[in-house]
Write a protein that holds these residues in place. Sequence first.
Motif, mmCIF file in Angstrom:
data_model
loop_
_atom_site.group_PDB
_atom_site.id
_atom_site.type_symbol
_atom_site.label_atom_id
_atom_site.label_comp_id
_atom_site.label_asym_id
_atom_site.label_seq_id
_atom_site.Cartn_x
_atom_site.Cartn_y
_atom_site.Cartn_z
ATOM 1 N N SER A 27 0.809 -1.213 0.000
ATOM 2 C CA SER A 27 0.000 0.000 0.000
ATOM 3 C C SER A 27 0.842 1.262 0.000
ATOM 4 O O SER A 27 0.313 2.351 0.045
ATOM 5 N N ALA A 28 2.178 1.119 0.003
ATOM 6 C CA ALA A 28 3.044 2.297 0.040
ATOM 7 C C ALA A 28 2.957 3.040 -1.280
ATOM 8 O O ALA A 28 2.738 2.446 -2.333
ATOM 9 N N PRO A 29 3.123 4.365 -1.266
ATOM 10 C CA PRO A 29 3.040 5.142 -2.504
ATOM 11 C C PRO A 29 4.157 4.774 -3.450
ATOM 12 O O PRO A 29 5.274 4.453 -3.044
ATOM 13 N N ARG A 30 3.855 4.804 -4.749
ATOM 14 C CA ARG A 30 4.851 4.485 -5.762
ATOM 15 C C ARG A 30 5.785 5.661 -5.980
ATOM 16 O O ARG A 30 5.438 6.800 -5.763
ATOM 17 N N SER A 31 6.972 5.335 -6.465
ATOM 18 C CA SER A 31 7.938 6.390 -6.766
ATOM 19 C C SER A 31 7.431 7.203 -7.941
ATOM 20 O O SER A 31 6.836 6.671 -8.884
ATOM 21 N N PRO A 32 7.667 8.518 -7.924
ATOM 22 C CA PRO A 32 7.251 9.355 -9.031
ATOM 23 C C PRO A 32 8.080 9.057 -10.260
ATOM 24 O O PRO A 32 9.161 8.462 -10.174
ATOM 25 N N PRO A 33 7.606 9.431 -11.439
ATOM 26 C CA PRO A 33 8.391 9.231 -12.652
ATOM 27 C C PRO A 33 9.746 9.902 -12.528
ATOM 28 O O PRO A 33 9.916 10.882 -11.816
ATOM 29 N N ALA A 34 10.723 9.357 -13.275
ATOM 30 C CA ALA A 34 12.082 9.907 -13.195
ATOM 31 C C ALA A 34 12.125 11.355 -13.603
ATOM 32 O O ALA A 34 12.964 12.125 -13.131
ATOM 33 N N SER A 35 11.233 11.773 -14.499
ATOM 34 C CA SER A 35 11.244 13.149 -14.986
ATOM 35 C C SER A 35 10.657 14.125 -13.980
ATOM 36 O O SER A 35 10.859 15.329 -14.079
ATOM 37 N N ALA A 36 9.902 13.615 -13.001
ATOM 38 C CA ALA A 36 9.262 14.501 -12.027
ATOM 39 C C ALA A 36 10.185 14.728 -10.841
ATOM 40 O O ALA A 36 11.003 13.892 -10.503
ATOM 41 N N ALA A 37 10.026 15.899 -10.219
ATOM 42 C CA ALA A 37 10.825 16.203 -9.032
ATOM 43 C C ALA A 37 10.390 15.305 -7.884
ATOM 44 O O ALA A 37 9.202 15.171 -7.612
ATOM 45 N N LYS A 38 11.330 14.709 -7.230
ATOM 46 C CA LYS A 38 10.998 13.806 -6.128
ATOM 47 C C LYS A 38 10.689 14.611 -4.887
ATOM 48 O O LYS A 38 11.497 15.441 -4.467
ATOM 49 N N PRO A 39 9.516 14.393 -4.282
ATOM 50 C CA PRO A 39 9.172 15.156 -3.074
ATOM 51 C C PRO A 39 10.036 14.732 -1.902
ATOM 52 O O PRO A 39 10.556 13.624 -1.849
ATOM 53 N N LEU A 40 10.156 15.645 -0.949
ATOM 54 C CA LEU A 40 10.900 15.324 0.263
ATOM 55 C C LEU A 40 10.047 14.447 1.173
ATOM 56 O O LEU A 40 8.814 14.480 1.117
ATOM 57 N N LEU A 41 10.701 13.697 2.010
ATOM 58 C CA LEU A 41 10.018 12.710 2.834
ATOM 59 C C LEU A 41 10.142 13.043 4.311
ATOM 60 O O LEU A 41 11.012 13.804 4.733
ATOM 61 N N ARG A 42 9.250 12.434 5.101
ATOM 62 C CA ARG A 42 9.330 12.522 6.550
ATOM 63 C C ARG A 42 10.186 11.377 7.068
ATOM 64 O O ARG A 42 10.505 10.437 6.353
ATOM 65 N N TRP A 43 10.495 11.456 8.362
ATOM 66 C CA TRP A 43 11.392 10.481 8.982
ATOM 67 C C TRP A 43 10.863 9.055 8.917
ATOM 68 O O TRP A 43 11.630 8.099 8.863
ATOM 69 N N ASP A 44 9.522 8.879 8.906
ATOM 70 C CA ASP A 44 8.955 7.540 8.878
ATOM 71 C C ASP A 44 8.779 7.002 7.462
ATOM 72 O O ASP A 44 8.192 5.951 7.268
ATOM 73 N N GLU A 45 9.332 7.714 6.468
ATOM 74 C CA GLU A 45 9.246 7.271 5.079
ATOM 75 C C GLU A 45 10.613 6.911 4.496
ATOM 76 O O GLU A 45 10.732 6.676 3.298
ATOM 77 N N VAL A 46 11.637 6.891 5.343
ATOM 78 C CA VAL A 46 12.976 6.555 4.874
ATOM 79 C C VAL A 46 13.528 5.416 5.734
ATOM 80 O O VAL A 46 13.032 5.172 6.842
ATOM 81 N N PRO A 47 14.539 4.703 5.255
ATOM 82 C CA PRO A 47 15.145 3.633 6.070
ATOM 83 C C PRO A 47 15.674 4.186 7.384
ATOM 84 O O PRO A 47 16.090 5.343 7.476
ATOM 85 N N ASP A 48 15.667 3.342 8.399
ATOM 86 C CA ASP A 48 16.101 3.764 9.729
ATOM 87 C C ASP A 48 17.503 4.364 9.725
ATOM 88 O O ASP A 48 17.806 5.276 10.484
ATOM 89 N N ASP A 49 18.374 3.826 8.882
ATOM 90 C CA ASP A 49 19.755 4.288 8.862
ATOM 91 C C ASP A 49 19.880 5.732 8.377
ATOM 92 O O ASP A 49 20.907 6.366 8.570
ATOM 93 N N PHE A 50 18.836 6.250 7.779
ATOM 94 C CA PHE A 50 18.869 7.613 7.251
ATOM 95 C C PHE A 50 18.260 8.630 8.214
ATOM 96 O O PHE A 50 18.331 9.826 7.975
ATOM 97 N N VAL A 51 17.650 8.165 9.277
ATOM 98 C CA VAL A 51 16.893 9.062 10.149
ATOM 99 C C VAL A 51 17.826 9.854 11.050
ATOM 100 O O VAL A 51 18.630 9.284 11.790
ATOM 101 N N GLU A 52 17.736 11.165 11.000
ATOM 102 C CA GLU A 52 18.469 12.060 11.887
ATOM 103 C C GLU A 52 17.702 12.182 13.205
ATOM 104 O O GLU A 52 16.479 12.299 13.203
ATOM 105 N N CYS A 53 18.420 12.156 14.301
ATOM 106 C CA CYS A 53 17.747 12.309 15.585
ATOM 107 C C CYS A 53 17.023 13.648 15.648
ATOM 108 O O CYS A 53 17.639 14.705 15.430
#
Length: 383
Positions: A27-53
Amino acid sequence: MPRRLQQRGAGAKGPPAPASRRSHPASAPRSPPASAAKPLLRWDEVPDDFVECFILSGYRRLPCTAQECLASVLKPTNETLNFWTHFIPLLLFLSKFCRLFFLGGSDVPFHHPWLLPLWCYASGVLLTFAMSCTAHVFSCLSLRLRAVFFYLDYASISYYGFGSTVAYYYYLLPSLSLLDARVMQPYVQQRLGWHVDCTRLIAAYRALVLPVAFVLAVACTVACCKSRTDWCSYPFALRTFVFVMPLSMACPIMLESWLFDLRGENPTLFVHFYRRYFWLVVAAFFNVSKIPERIQPGLFDIIGHSHQLFHIFTFLSIYDQVYYVEEGLRQFLQASPAAPTFSGTVGYMLLLVVCLGLVIRKFLNNSDFCSKKFAIADSVRVL
């Protein structure tokens, strides 16, 4: 400089993960087309290793293309000012060293052996800032490249620390009364009543300074690379402590100010040396405490979080260091000393590069590490 983004175990202080986080990948949202600007994500939408405290938003998608990474430096993400707070100092220091080497700022030609320690030091300063900029921009290319950039960043800091010691060894330490047996022998006898052969002690110290600094540089890189493993609950504190260790090579300057009148004899060194260490203490405070985002999570996601402040105060500390290293060079040239050897300067730096490269290769070839990283990649595909 980039770092592990979420503390582990009992020491973790980041935002609590919601129970439903990535529990239904379909049910997760699909990645936008390569030609479209990728929106920024919240902390719960990225892998744990990427999360800044305590950083809740402003995350870039993974993977990004190189073009997208470069374009992100002009967009408001939580990495944008991390890049600019080191890229602008990089340009300033590049201009400074070009003046010293090529525009007569040192009064000797750039290829003169007297400038070999300065070349070592300058390469360390510029490499540290360049590597940090590269890591912050391209860390979202892929999971493996992210790890590569982290390790190269740690290695560049160790390289800079050793380059600083080389500059100290040739330009600053010889002028200290503490390392002059003709001064120290009567001083020890008068103050302590000890009859000590200071000549041998000082000779032993001079012989050990560069080898000990070399070992510390390699050991610090190993420790920082290990801090990215699961056993480390407080990686930020560990890395801050580890990189304080090479600063101990400047202890003779501090002792000089306690035992002798350094303020009167060399006011430039005294003022800039202590101001440098004040900036370093402030930088370490922000790097470990995660203030101000700890106080108000989400408010400082783009501007004003602790890592940006850490960068700024690190720059100020190195700016003061460059100032008194340059002053030490002037005094060194006035004394008409024996020329530093290639093996004792550039040779040491080249050997350190080889050793640090082997350390990084060892960690990247670690099968457990790699399997863990690519296991996380499966969860990234659903974003």
